[in-house]
Design a protein around this motif. Structure first.
Motif, PDB file in Angstrom:
ATOM      1  N   ARG A  87       0.840  -1.210   0.000  1.00 55.29           N
ATOM      2  CA  ARG A  87       0.000   0.000   0.000  1.00 55.29           C
ATOM      3  C   ARG A  87       0.870   1.255   0.000  1.00 55.29           C
ATOM      4  O   ARG A  87       0.536   2.252  -0.650  1.00 55.29           O
ATOM      5  N   LYS A  88       1.973   1.221   0.741  1.00 53.23           N
ATOM      6  CA  LYS A  88       2.885   2.373   0.766  1.00 53.23           C
ATOM      7  C   LYS A  88       3.479   2.614  -0.614  1.00 53.23           C
ATOM      8  O   LYS A  88       3.648   3.766  -1.030  1.00 53.23           O
ATOM      9  N   CYS A  89       3.788   1.535  -1.321  1.00 51.92           N
ATOM     10  CA  CYS A  89       4.308   1.662  -2.693  1.00 51.92           C
ATOM     11  C   CYS A  89       3.283   2.334  -3.594  1.00 51.92           C
ATOM     12  O   CYS A  89       3.610   3.250  -4.371  1.00 51.92           O
ATOM     13  N   LYS A  90       2.033   1.879  -3.505  1.00 54.14           N
ATOM     14  CA  LYS A  90       0.980   2.457  -4.343  1.00 54.14           C
ATOM     15  C   LYS A  90       0.739   3.922  -3.989  1.00 54.14           C
ATOM     16  O   LYS A  90       0.553   4.764  -4.878  1.00 54.14           O
ATOM     17  N   ALA A  91       0.770   4.245  -2.688  1.00 58.83           N
ATOM     18  CA  ALA A  91       0.560   5.627  -2.258  1.00 58.83           C
ATOM     19  C   ALA A  91       1.687   6.530  -2.758  1.00 58.83           C
ATOM     20  O   ALA A  91       1.450   7.660  -3.210  1.00 58.83           O
ATOM     21  N   SER A  92       2.923   6.039  -2.705  1.00 54.75           N
ATOM     22  CA  SER A  92       4.067   6.832  -3.176  1.00 54.75           C
ATOM     23  C   SER A  92       3.991   7.048  -4.682  1.00 54.75           C
ATOM     24  O   SER A  92       4.292   8.134  -5.179  1.00 54.75           O
ATOM     25  N   ALA A  93       3.580   5.991  -5.416  1.00 50.37           N
ATOM     26  CA  ALA A  93       3.440   6.118  -6.869  1.00 50.37           C
ATOM     27  C   ALA A  93       2.356   7.140  -7.211  1.00 50.37           C
ATOM     28  O   ALA A  93       2.538   7.977  -8.109  1.00 50.37           O
ATOM     29  N   PHE A  94       1.236   7.090  -6.499  1.00 52.55           N
ATOM     30  CA  PHE A  94       0.142   8.035  -6.740  1.00 52.55           C
ATOM     31  C   PHE A  94       0.584   9.462  -6.408  1.00 52.55           C
ATOM     32  O   PHE A  94       0.298  10.401  -7.156  1.00 52.55           O
ATOM     33  N   ALA A  95       1.291   9.631  -5.277  1.00 46.31           N
ATOM     34  CA  ALA A  95       1.741  10.962  -4.875  1.00 46.31           C
ATOM     35  C   ALA A  95       2.719  11.545  -5.888  1.00 46.31           C
ATOM     36  O   ALA A  95       2.647  12.725  -6.250  1.00 46.31           O
ATOM     37  N   SER A  96       3.633  10.709  -6.363  1.00 45.23           N
ATOM     38  CA  SER A  96       4.593  11.175  -7.363  1.00 45.23           C
ATOM     39  C   SER A  96       3.876  11.638  -8.632  1.00 45.23           C
ATOM     40  O   SER A  96       4.184  12.704  -9.174  1.00 45.23           O
ATOM     41  N   PHE A  97       2.898  10.847  -9.078  1.00 42.72           N
ATOM     42  CA  PHE A  97       2.133  11.204 -10.277  1.00 42.72           C
ATOM     43  C   PHE A  97       1.332  12.482 -10.041  1.00 42.72           C
ATOM     44  O   PHE A  97       1.265  13.364 -10.912  1.00 42.72           O
ATOM     45  N   ALA A  98       0.721  12.610  -8.858  1.00 41.33           N
ATOM     46  CA  ALA A  98      -0.106  13.779  -8.558  1.00 41.33           C
ATOM     47  C   ALA A  98       0.726  15.063  -8.550  1.00 41.33           C
ATOM     48  O   ALA A  98       0.305  16.100  -9.079  1.00 41.33           O
ATOM     49  N   PHE A  99       1.926  15.000  -7.981  1.00 45.24           N
ATOM     50  CA  PHE A  99       2.768  16.199  -7.937  1.00 45.24           C
ATOM     51  C   PHE A  99       3.304  16.562  -9.319  1.00 45.24           C
ATOM     52  O   PHE A  99       3.560  17.731  -9.602  1.00 45.24           O
ATOM     53  N   VAL A 100       3.486  15.579 -10.181  1.00 40.53           N
ATOM     54  CA  VAL A 100       3.866  15.883 -11.562  1.00 40.53           C
ATOM     55  C   VAL A 100       2.737  16.628 -12.264  1.00 40.53           C
ATOM     56  O   VAL A 100       2.975  17.603 -13.009  1.00 40.53           O
ATOM     57  N   ILE A 101       1.493  16.204 -12.032  1.00 42.28           N
ATOM     58  CA  ILE A 101       0.333  16.891 -12.615  1.00 42.28           C
ATOM     59  C   ILE A 101       0.261  18.326 -12.095  1.00 42.28           C
ATOM     60  O   ILE A 101       0.035  19.279 -12.863  1.00 42.28           O
TER      61      ILE A 101
END
Length: 366
Positions: A22-36
């Motif tokens: 879950r931490k991996c998925k959250a980090s991936a989502f956060a990275s994508f969100a900050f790029v947006i």
């Protein structure tokens, strides 16, 4: 990489593994969100700059737009930094997750492929699927060889360490292998517990000595190139690249002309055109492959023509190379560069092998 304790209780073990995932998925989502957010801030900054020059604006409104543009630009830099941090965190968490899954199987278990584990037992290596399904293979240590390999993607001393296992094809093939058929090589990440395991089992590790490289001041040394042979890549996408290059040139010219009317608008258009030109130019150069000969070894750079992928490179030190010979496969002239742990195939052209034969005659044979 952080090492997480393995619980004895199976339910707790699965729960902890799920938490890491879950931490991996959250980090991936956060990275994508900050790029947006980075992209939105960059667009907002450009829009504010354009609005300052379009229409009638009083000084207070222009000042406000400039402040907003600067704030958006600051947000672009901030969100870019945060996105990079989350990307690095994601990489670390994924390594931790893989190590945790390995140790849930056993302290002497290591991934050698997607979902495939190699477990070091008393006198043999046990290959099996992580979920326990599928075929299992038991290979005596006497049939295996282990190599310490440093994968270098650029002509430099620094690289990524791994352990390559050489497995006779008879253990993995359903059909009876032919005499002289090449063995199969599997790779696993270099870890301290892997080195301890090899030492405990008294297994010889061939290849480069990683411990001897630690703290080596030569890691920052610049290698000297002696010769380079260029190969023009495939024409795939070259027409699109040239069209993109033409579009960028048109925008740069248009921006220069509009700048006489509105400096800000013209500058924004010109900068966008320059970015497109730069991207197209890098993509065009990326289609070109090259074989470079260094005093320290051979460097092959394969052009992908993909702006994001850039180029794929591999650098082999002379100490790794056992032989170099010209071969032909499917009508293409290649150089077969053989190391203890396998062979690499690079494009060949007139003069390349002859040059290598003069430089390293002991390695080259027709």
């Amino acid at each position: 990489m952080k090492s997480i304790e393995i619980p004895q209780d199976l339910n707790e073990r699965n729960s902890r593994g799920a938490a890491i995932a879950r931490k991996c998925k959250a980090s991936a989502f956060a990275s994508f969100a900050f790029v947006i957010l980075l992209i939105l801030c960059l667009v907002g900054s450009l829009v504010c700059l354009v609005l300052t020059e379009i229409g009638e604006r009083n000084e207070n409104t222009k000042t406000l737009l400039y402040i907003l543009s600067g704030s958006f630009l600051g947000g672009t830099l901030l969100f870019g930094f945060v996105a990079v941090c989350f990307s690095k965190l994601l990489q670390s968490l994924r390594q931790t997750e893989l190590d945790y899954r390995e140790r849930c199987d056993g302290e002497n278990s290591f991934f050698v492929g997607e979902g495939t584990l190699a477990t070091f037992e008393e006198d043999s290596l046990y290959l099996h699927e992580e979920d326990g399904a599928g075929k299992t293979v038991i290979i005596p240590y006497s049939e295996l060889r282990f190599f310490s390999v440093c994968t270098r993607h650029a002509p430099r001393e620094k690289g990524e360490w791994s352990v390559v296992i050489e497995i006779p094809v008879k253990f993995l093939s359903k059909e009876t292998p032919e005499d002289g058929e090449r063995p199969i090589y599997v790779q696993t990440d270099a870890k301290e517990r892997l080195y301890r395991c090899l030492e405990e089992k008294r297994l010889t590790l061939l290849g480069e000595n990683r411990d001897a490289r630690k703290g080596n001041k030569a890691e920052g040394k610049k290698f000297k190139r002696l010769k380079r042979f260029k190969f023009q890549g495939k024409n795939n996408g070259r027409k699109n690249t040239l069209m993109l290059l033409g579009l960028g040139v048109v925008l740069v010219g248009a921006g220069f002309g509009i700048a006489f009317w509105h400096m800000t608008v013209g500058t924004v258009i010109g900068v966008c055109g320059a970015i497109i030109v730069g991207r197209a130019f890098i993509s065009f150069l990326g289609k070109q492959s090259a074989l470079s000969v260094y005093e320290e070894g051979l460097y092959w750079k394969e052009g992908t023509g993909d702006f994001h992928a850039g180029t794929r490179g591999v650098f082999l030190k002379w100490e790794e190379i056992r032989s170099v010979k010209p071969v032909k496969q499917k009508g293409t002239d290649l150089l077969q560069v053989t190391c203890d742990y396998g062979s690499y195939y690079f494009l060949n052209k007139e003069g390349a092998f002859e040059y290598l034969r003069q430089l390293r005659p002991e390695m080259c044979a027709e």
